[in-house]
Scaffold this motif. Structure first.
Motif, PDB file in Angstrom:
ATOM      1  N   SER A  48       0.830  -1.203   0.000  1.00 28.72           N
ATOM      2  CA  SER A  48       0.000   0.000   0.000  1.00 28.72           C
ATOM      3  C   SER A  48       0.870   1.261   0.000  1.00 28.72           C
ATOM      4  CB  SER A  48      -0.930  -0.006   1.209  1.00 28.72           C
ATOM      5  OG  SER A  48      -0.151   0.051   2.387  1.00 28.72           O
ATOM      6  N   GLU A  49       0.370   2.272  -0.677  1.00 32.03           N
ATOM      7  CA  GLU A  49       1.077   3.556  -0.732  1.00 32.03           C
ATOM      8  C   GLU A  49       0.922   4.252   0.616  1.00 32.03           C
ATOM      9  OE1 GLU A  49       2.864   5.327  -3.109  1.00 32.03           O
ATOM     10  OE2 GLU A  49       2.972   3.333  -4.039  1.00 32.03           O
ATOM     11  N   PRO A  50       1.978   4.852   1.146  1.00 30.84           N
ATOM     12  CA  PRO A  50       1.819   5.539   2.427  1.00 30.84           C
ATOM     13  C   PRO A  50       0.973   6.805   2.271  1.00 30.84           C
ATOM     14  CG  PRO A  50       4.018   5.904   1.552  1.00 30.84           C
ATOM     15  CD  PRO A  50       3.346   4.924   0.633  1.00 30.84           C
ATOM     16  N   VAL A  51       0.220   7.137   3.318  1.00 32.49           N
ATOM     17  CA  VAL A  51      -0.544   8.382   3.350  1.00 32.49           C
ATOM     18  C   VAL A  51       0.428   9.507   3.662  1.00 32.49           C
ATOM     19  CG1 VAL A  51      -2.424   9.597   4.495  1.00 32.49           C
ATOM     20  CG2 VAL A  51      -2.514   7.117   4.237  1.00 32.49           C
ATOM     21  N   GLU A  52       0.267  10.639   2.986  1.00 32.16           N
ATOM     22  CA  GLU A  52       1.196  11.743   3.228  1.00 32.16           C
ATOM     23  C   GLU A  52       0.488  13.009   3.673  1.00 32.16           C
ATOM     24  OE1 GLU A  52       4.817  12.250   0.741  1.00 32.16           O
ATOM     25  OE2 GLU A  52       3.709  10.924  -0.606  1.00 32.16           O
ATOM     26  N   LEU A  53       1.245  13.885   4.311  1.00 35.26           N
ATOM     27  CA  LEU A  53       0.717  15.200   4.683  1.00 35.26           C
ATOM     28  C   LEU A  53       0.455  16.001   3.419  1.00 35.26           C
ATOM     29  CD1 LEU A  53       3.295  16.173   7.434  1.00 35.26           C
ATOM     30  CD2 LEU A  53       0.874  15.680   7.830  1.00 35.26           C
ATOM     31  N   LEU A  54      -0.548  16.865   3.470  1.00 36.46           N
ATOM     32  CA  LEU A  54      -0.755  17.768   2.338  1.00 36.46           C
ATOM     33  C   LEU A  54       0.308  18.862   2.391  1.00 36.46           C
ATOM     34  CD1 LEU A  54      -4.627  18.109   2.305  1.00 36.46           C
ATOM     35  CD2 LEU A  54      -3.183  16.776   0.771  1.00 36.46           C
ATOM     36  N   SER A  55       0.599  19.424   1.238  1.00 35.88           N
ATOM     37  CA  SER A  55       1.644  20.435   1.153  1.00 35.88           C
ATOM     38  C   SER A  55       1.319  21.643   2.026  1.00 35.88           C
ATOM     39  CB  SER A  55       1.774  20.897  -0.300  1.00 35.88           C
ATOM     40  OG  SER A  55       2.396  22.152  -0.347  1.00 35.88           O
ATOM     41  N   ALA A  56       2.357  22.201   2.623  1.00 31.98           N
ATOM     42  CA  ALA A  56       2.180  23.419   3.425  1.00 31.98           C
ATOM     43  C   ALA A  56       1.772  24.582   2.533  1.00 31.98           C
ATOM     44  CB  ALA A  56       3.467  23.738   4.170  1.00 31.98           C
ATOM     45  N   GLU A  57       2.003  24.416   1.227  1.00 34.24           N
ATOM     46  CA  GLU A  57       1.671  25.480   0.271  1.00 34.24           C
ATOM     47  C   GLU A  57       0.178  25.521  -0.060  1.00 34.24           C
ATOM     48  OE1 GLU A  57       4.464  27.394  -1.556  1.00 34.24           O
ATOM     49  OE2 GLU A  57       4.970  26.795   0.490  1.00 34.24           O
ATOM     50  N   LEU A  58      -0.538  24.487   0.403  1.00 29.90           N
ATOM     51  CA  LEU A  58      -1.944  24.368   0.054  1.00 29.90           C
ATOM     52  C   LEU A  58      -2.737  25.597   0.501  1.00 29.90           C
ATOM     53  CD1 LEU A  58      -3.964  21.911  -0.827  1.00 29.90           C
ATOM     54  CD2 LEU A  58      -4.596  22.057   1.573  1.00 29.90           C
ATOM     55  N   ILE A  59      -3.622  26.076  -0.377  1.00 29.50           N
ATOM     56  CA  ILE A  59      -4.506  27.169   0.015  1.00 29.50           C
ATOM     57  C   ILE A  59      -5.833  26.553   0.444  1.00 29.50           C
ATOM     58  CG2 ILE A  59      -5.822  29.165  -0.821  1.00 29.50           C
ATOM     59  CD1 ILE A  59      -3.361  29.883  -2.500  1.00 29.50           C
ATOM     60  N   GLY A  60      -6.153  26.710   1.726  1.00 29.88           N
ATOM     61  CA  GLY A  60      -7.326  26.032   2.273  1.00 29.88           C
ATOM     62  C   GLY A  60      -8.550  26.916   2.404  1.00 29.88           C
TER      63      GLY A  60
END
Lengths: 487, 463, 298
Positions: C46-58
């Motif tokens: 399984s592919e590991p789950v990753e954090l979303l980029s800090a650059e993300l505009i939420g």
């Protein structure tokens, strides 16, 4: 450490336009903006205009030439008035705009004036670049940055209207139209025509209006002429297909219109009549300069809002171009660099970009790319100085830099052997380590390795002698898309 | 005066009032570092017992740093109302504690405060539990007025703290807008500058003032440079609403900060004369337990008692805000989350008992044994205890000072949890921009780009 | 300098860099960033789950997305995360927790042995016993213990012009992230200027002032101390370089020259090393550091 090595750059702007010639002297302050414990970061912090010349009529000789002697005498007097000697000027730009740029000796004069003004003063020409410079001088670029919008700046002088489009502070498009306030000269007393320029003849033909020199002209006709000119400007801004007349008067490609213009700013001599004085007691007063500039201004003030444009006020009107030229053309490099001052200044050095994006990590690939670039610029025995641009802004390791130094050293060997300096312009903050790595490989070479500048293939770059204790160099980057391949 | 106490047949003897004060203190790494703290849990209680039975006059007669030796001691004693003091000189610290906890009148407490030295206030706080501190602090809320009012009942204000690691105006404005869009900034728009000189002060201040002007924001602006920089700026007619300075509880620590009491007086008078605020409150102070220790200027006195003395300095200048940042300095002064929360509540109570318009910055650094949960608990308790204001930092992470403080999110949450409102003028402004309605954030809130359409054209007409 | 000596220097620099282990014989660096090997597990596919980029505009339904994109570039502050009610969205909350965890690990974790081997650094330590003592009693981090003094006297080149030391400070992560780049860049720069360099080593539980204990012991002129900065949430990788000219325990802070914020997002480690070489040369030329040096080169 914060005040470490503060430097002053004296910068001149000279604008030789259709109607007027003027110059301004600016003082650019270059200061370390990095907090005390950081590696220095020199920036241009203040741009103060310290002298504004009078606004002179541009001396024109007959036979379609600029009166060179008259122009130089005029500038000489103004230099005296300003209390500066040409040798004391560090940088700046000379611009020949509008109808004047069409004169046969325009380029030669521009170069002559530049060298008179100082050894790092740049000669420019071309409507597109001037549109950008005017928009920087008028405040349109800053406005678009401060309010995060798209602003069109229209600099309307005697002979041309230069439109520059600014989006969030950057120039994204420009064009130049042969429409201006002095294309038709009229005597204010007699209301008789003094001169009809070539583009005006085209406008009159388009209107089916026959006028000739010495003829008395009706105010109603003058208003109609100005309406037509204002409409042409409106067409260029508007984005619909252009009329035949507009196409005829356009001196560059039209605007692309792949963006939305949110505000319009007018600069140039005509601007004073867009924002200021529009009604006059006596109709003749509208012709007080012997041309139709004020009438054109009044038409534009009426027409653009009517077409739904949001008209905003510039910070400079008639002086926008000259201030843009004097204070907004020069930039400074990054502050950790390696340069051989004995080989500076360098002017009009073409820039080659051997790599499209970040440079490869393999020295052999780098060598090949550099060799190819040199080959595409020069025939084998006709080498000349060439700057290598290295794009990419991310982190690079010591190993990457070593590979780059090795590849560049090998690739640039032909230029080095021909006695030219190794000139490298890096986008990332790597110039000092790259310079030292090049030095380790080429102890005897002259090295000009500067950074934190974005260049494109085909740009030309001027690099001045280092300032601020050797930490930075002033540079002027001239982009080919602004048609400045030059003198 | 009695310096002995007995618990479970064990007798504890102390060497001085200062020794009792230090050993009665809750556990703090700073006191341990200097060797002032109690050696055992029982000794700590023994010290509290000894302190409880001490009379206020014992504390009055034994200042922890002698009157002759320290300008802070002199300032505190010279400003004391001796009539009030004489009426209560015979009270024990225990009696004072019970009196405060039983009191139902803010005015009565603030009047009493004028007869208390800072060390008496520290002493009583040492006898209070966490809930005691919240309960007592809640009784007092001091109002102050600069351009706008802070500390009105039912309000909680914030300093919008849009710091940037290189003082970039664009970066500062981005965070400023973010905070405003969350309703933060009614206490002050305040930037800690990286470079402390007049040029930079002027540059950053003009950016703040121009932005405030453009959007007619009812608040005050402050650049937290050294007081001498701000005075030089005022000489140059740079707009200054609030004069900031970090202060401490000993003369030598203040010297290490580059300040003296007369210098603060001069800055205060200058701000009233040449500043741009309406006033009358024109000073903004920051303090924190352990600053004297980290400067090696503690004179063998525990950090909490020195913090109280710092408020003794602060109240002499009728500040608009006094912000406490215990937890900012690091492990050598305060090490764990529990220590920070305790210090925050002590400071909030002690400051209010000094009659100060108190705010708290429950904060932590990454080399402490504290985390976000500790900080949020501290924030909620300080809000319950009626702090006038908190800081507001985007995402809780100050990217210039490298520590964590209350976030725009947490600030807005606390208002909603406790039904607190911004200062009234500011709330009206938020409503005008459609950021807040009925005291709650609207759907538009939290989007800084609402400030990014041209508001006015250059003729001054609104688009 | 004549061309022949210049050529000799050039050849020597590369040779020295290879000898010091910064380059292998083909001229490539030997510094490979450490990777985390996953132990065998049933979830290998399984592919590991990753954090979303800090650059993300939420920010939901932003008023002006272009403006937000520009703001994102204008500051490293945690803005534009949007909200759910008044609280943070899950992505930004997890990003915050991860960044804090990285910062705490940077402070509390030891530097891996393998890293020291790779960098050819040997280890000595101060009189501090453990991390808690190190954090609560800063003064102790300024003195070497006796065993370490003996090791240095035995292993180090004496009286070099420049001594480079690597100190954990408040972030071992920053040491791991930057030393492999900053060190060879500094050494290369110094060599092109003909400056001699001593034997570098690593000091555990050290504070800035440890240089005052070391410089007199080894008799160097200039000492360059790389030390981990107190980590923030933006990065745990930020490192400082402190430099002084012949420091002793009587040295005051104003006599040190500091270059801070060395990391990939600040001043890149490679360029910082090159810049430091210039600073060291100035210190050798002016026989001073800190404020005094700044005044002299003005």
């Amino acid at each position: 450490m914060a005040d470490f090595h503060t430097s002053i750059i004296r910068s001149i702007g000279i604008d030789i336009g259709t109607t007027t010639t003027q110059f301004v002297l600016s003082r650019l302050t270059v200061k370390n903006m990095a907090p005390g414990t950081l590696v220095p970061r020199m920036e241009i912090t203040d741009k103060d205009v310290i002298y504004r010349s009078k606004i002179h009529f541009t001396p024109i000789a007959t036979n379609n030439r600029i009166d060179a002697a008259g122009l130089l005498a005029l500038l000489h007097d103004e230099f005296e008035e300003a209390g500066v000697r040409p040798g004391e000027i560090d940088t700046g730009a000379v611009i020949i705009t509008g109808e004047t740029a069409k004169k046969e000796n325009a380029r030669a004069i521009s170069a002559q004036v530049a060298s008179l003004a100082g050894d790092f003063v740049v000669a420019t020409a071309g409507g597109k670049l001037e549109s950008i410079i005017a928009g920087k001088g008028s405040g349109a670029a800053d406005y678009s940055r401060n309010y995060l919008c798209t602003v069109a700046n229209i600099d309307i002088g005697g002979g041309t209207a230069n439109i520059g489009i600014f989006h969030h502070g950057s120039a994204i498009d420009s064009c130049c139209i042969n429409v201006g306030g002095r294309l038709l000269q009229v005597d204010p007393e007699s209301v008789r025509i003094i001169a009809i320029s070539q583009p005006m003849a085209a406008i009159l033909a388009g209107m089916d209006l026959a006028l000739s020199v010495n003829q008395r002209v009706e105010f109603a006709d003058l208003d109609r002429i100005c309406q037509v000119m204002a409409t042409i400007i409106g067409e260029c801004l508007g984005g619909n297909s252009l009329s035949e007349l507009a196409q005829q008067l356009l001196m560059t490609e039209p605007l692309r219109h792949d963006y939305q213009i949110e505000a319009v700013m007018i600069s140039g001599g005509v601007a004073d009549y867009v924002y200021g004085d529009q009604g006059w007691p006596d109709p003749n007063h509208g012709l007080r300069h012997g041309d139709i500039g004020p009438l054109l201004g009044r038409e534009i003030a009426r027409l653009l809002p009517a077409e739904g444009h949001n008209l905003i006020r510039p910070t400079e009107t008639i002086r926008a171009t000259v201030i843009g030229a004097g204070a907004r053309t020069v930039d400074v490099s990054g502050s950790t660099i390696m340069v051989d001052d004995a080989r500076l200044p360098l002017k009009n050095i073409p820039v080659a970009l051997p790599f499209v994006e970040a440079f490869p990590a393999d020295s052999e690939a780098i060598r090949e790319a550099v060799t190819r670039s040199i080959g595409s610029f020069f025939a084998e025995h006709e080498l000349a100085p060439l700057a290598i641009g290295v794009p990419g802004s991310g982190y690079r390791s010591f190993a990457d830099v070593q590979a780059l130094a090795t590849g560049l050293s090998q690739g640039l060997a032909p230029l080095h052997n021909a006695g030219f300096p190794l000139i490298v312009i890096v986008e990332a903050d790597l110039a000092k380590v790259l310079g030292q790595s090049l030095r380790a490989r080429n102890p005897a070479a002259a090295i000009i390795c500067i950074d934190q500048l974005q260049v494109k293939e085909g740009d030309y770059i001027d690099i001045g002698r280092s300032i601020a204790g050797g930490t930075v160099v002033p540079v002027v980057i001239k982009s080919l898309i602004f048609e400045t391949r030059q003198v | 005066m009695n310096l002995k106490s007995k618990i479970n047949n064990q007798i504890f003897a102390f060497t001085s009032v200062a020794d009792v004060m230090a050993k009665a203190n809750a556990e703090k790494s700073g006191d341990a570092l200097v060797g002032l703290s109690a050696a055992s849990a029982t000794e700590r209680v023994a010290a509290k017992l000894c302190l409880a039975e001490m009379q206020l006059q014992d504390i009055y007669e034994n200042p922890v740093i002698p009157y002759e030796a320290d300008a802070v001691t002199r300032l505190i004693y010279d400003r004391l109302n001796t009539t009030i003091y004489r009426q209560i000189a015979g009270w024990t610290v225990s009696e004072l504690r019970e009196h405060i906890l039983a009191s139902t009148s803010q005015n009565e407490l603030l009047n009493l405060s004028r007869g208390l030295t800072s060390e008496m206030i520290a002493a009583v706080a040492k006898l209070m539990s966490t809930m005691d501190l919240v309960y007592a602090a809640k009784k007092i809320k001091v109002q102050a007025h600069c351009n706008t009012t802070i500390g009105l009942p039912g309000t909680l204000s914030f300093r919008n703290q849009p710091n940037h690691p290189s003082d970039s105006i664009e970066g500062i404005l981005a965070s400023l807008k973010e905070g405003l869009s969350f309703g933060s900034g009614d206490a002050v728009l305040g930037v800690n500058p990286v470079v402390d000189n007049v040029d930079n002060f002027e540059r950053v201040m003009n950016a703040l003032v121009n932005f405030r002007k453009l959007y007619d924001i009812p608040t005050q602006c402050c650049i937290l440079a050294h007081v001498t920089t701000q005075m030089k700026a005022m000489e140059k007619d740079v707009p200054v609403d609030l004069v900031f300075q970090s202060i401490a509880g000993t003369e030598t620590a203040n010297q290490a900060f580059g300040i003296t009491i007369p210098m603060l007086q001069e800055a205060h008078d200058m701000a009233l004369k040449q500043g741009t605020a309406t006033g009358p409150n024109v000073m903004y102070f920051e303090t924190g337990q352990g600053s004297e220790l980290s400067l090696n200027c503690h004179h063998g006195v525990d950090e909490m008692t020195l913090e109280a003395r710092t408020y003794g300095v602060g109240r002499a200048f009728a500040p608009f805000m006094l912000n406490n940042v215990s937890g900012f300095i690091g492990p050598e002064t305060i090490y764990t989350g529990k220590e920070v929360i305790r210090a925050d509540l002590e400071d909030l109570f002690m400051g209010k008992m000094h009659g100060l318009p108190m705010g708290i910055a429950p904060c932590y650094t990454n080399h402490m044994k504290a985390d976000q949960d500790d900080q949020e608990v501290g924030t909620m308790l300080c809000a319950m205890a009626g702090a006038n204001f908190f800081m507001g930092v985007s995402g809780g992470d100050d990217c210039m000072l490298n520590y964590q403080d209350t976030s725009f999110h947490d600030d807005a949450s606390i208002r909603e949890i406790l039904g607190l409102r911004p200062s009234p003028e500011f709330e009206k402004w938020l409503e005008g921009l459609d950021i807040m309605a009925d005291g709650k954030l609207t759907a538009r809130a939290g989007d800084p780009s609402i400030f990014d359409k041209p508001l006015y054209n250059n003729k001054g007409n609104k688009y | 300098m004549n061309t022949q000596t210049e050529k000799d220097i050039a050849a020597n620099v590369i040779k020295e860099l290879i000898a010091l282990g910064f380059l292998d014989s083909t001229g490539k660096t030997t510094n490979v960033p450490p990777t985390l090997a996953l132990p065998g597990s049933p979830a290998v596919d399984s592919e590991p789950v990753e954090l979303l980029s800090a650059e993300l505009i939420g920010v939901d339904n932003p008023h002006n997305l272009d403006a937000l994109k520009i703001m994102r570039k204008a500051t490293p502050a945690r803005i534009l995360m949007g909200r759910c009610g008044c609280r943070q969205k899950t992505a930004s909350l997890l990003r915050f927790l991860a960044d804090h965890a990285a910062a705490v690990d940077a402070v509390f974790k030891d530097l891996p042995e393998t890293f020291l081997e790779q960098q050819k650094l040997f280890q000595v330590k101060t009189v501090v016993r453990d991390k808690d003592e190190y954090l609560m009693k800063p003064e102790l981090g300024k003195r070497l213990d006796e065993a370490s003094r003996a090791i240095l006297l035995e292993k180090c080149k004496k009286n070099p012009q420049v001594q480079i030391i690597v100190v954990d400070g408040l972030s071992t992560t920053s040491i791991e992230a930057n030393i492999g780049d900053v060190m060879p860049a500094l050494v290369q720069g110094l060599m092109t200027m003909g400056v001699s360099v001593g034997t570098p080593f690593y000091v555990k539980y050290g504070r800035v002032g440890i240089m005052d204990d070391i410089a007199p012991l080894l008799g160097c002129e200039v000492i360059v101390e790389f030390i981990g900065e107190r980590p923030g949430l933006i990065t745990a990788e930020s490192m400082s370089a402190y430099l002084a000219y012949k420091p002793t325990h009587a040295t005051i802070e104003a006599e040190r020259t500091v270059i801070s914020n060395i990391h990939r997002g600040g001043t890149g480690p490679v360029e910082a090393g090159a810049h430091l070489a210039t600073v060291v040369k100035q210190m050798l030329d002016h026989k001073a550091g800190g404020v005094k040096l700044a005044e002299q080169v003005k």
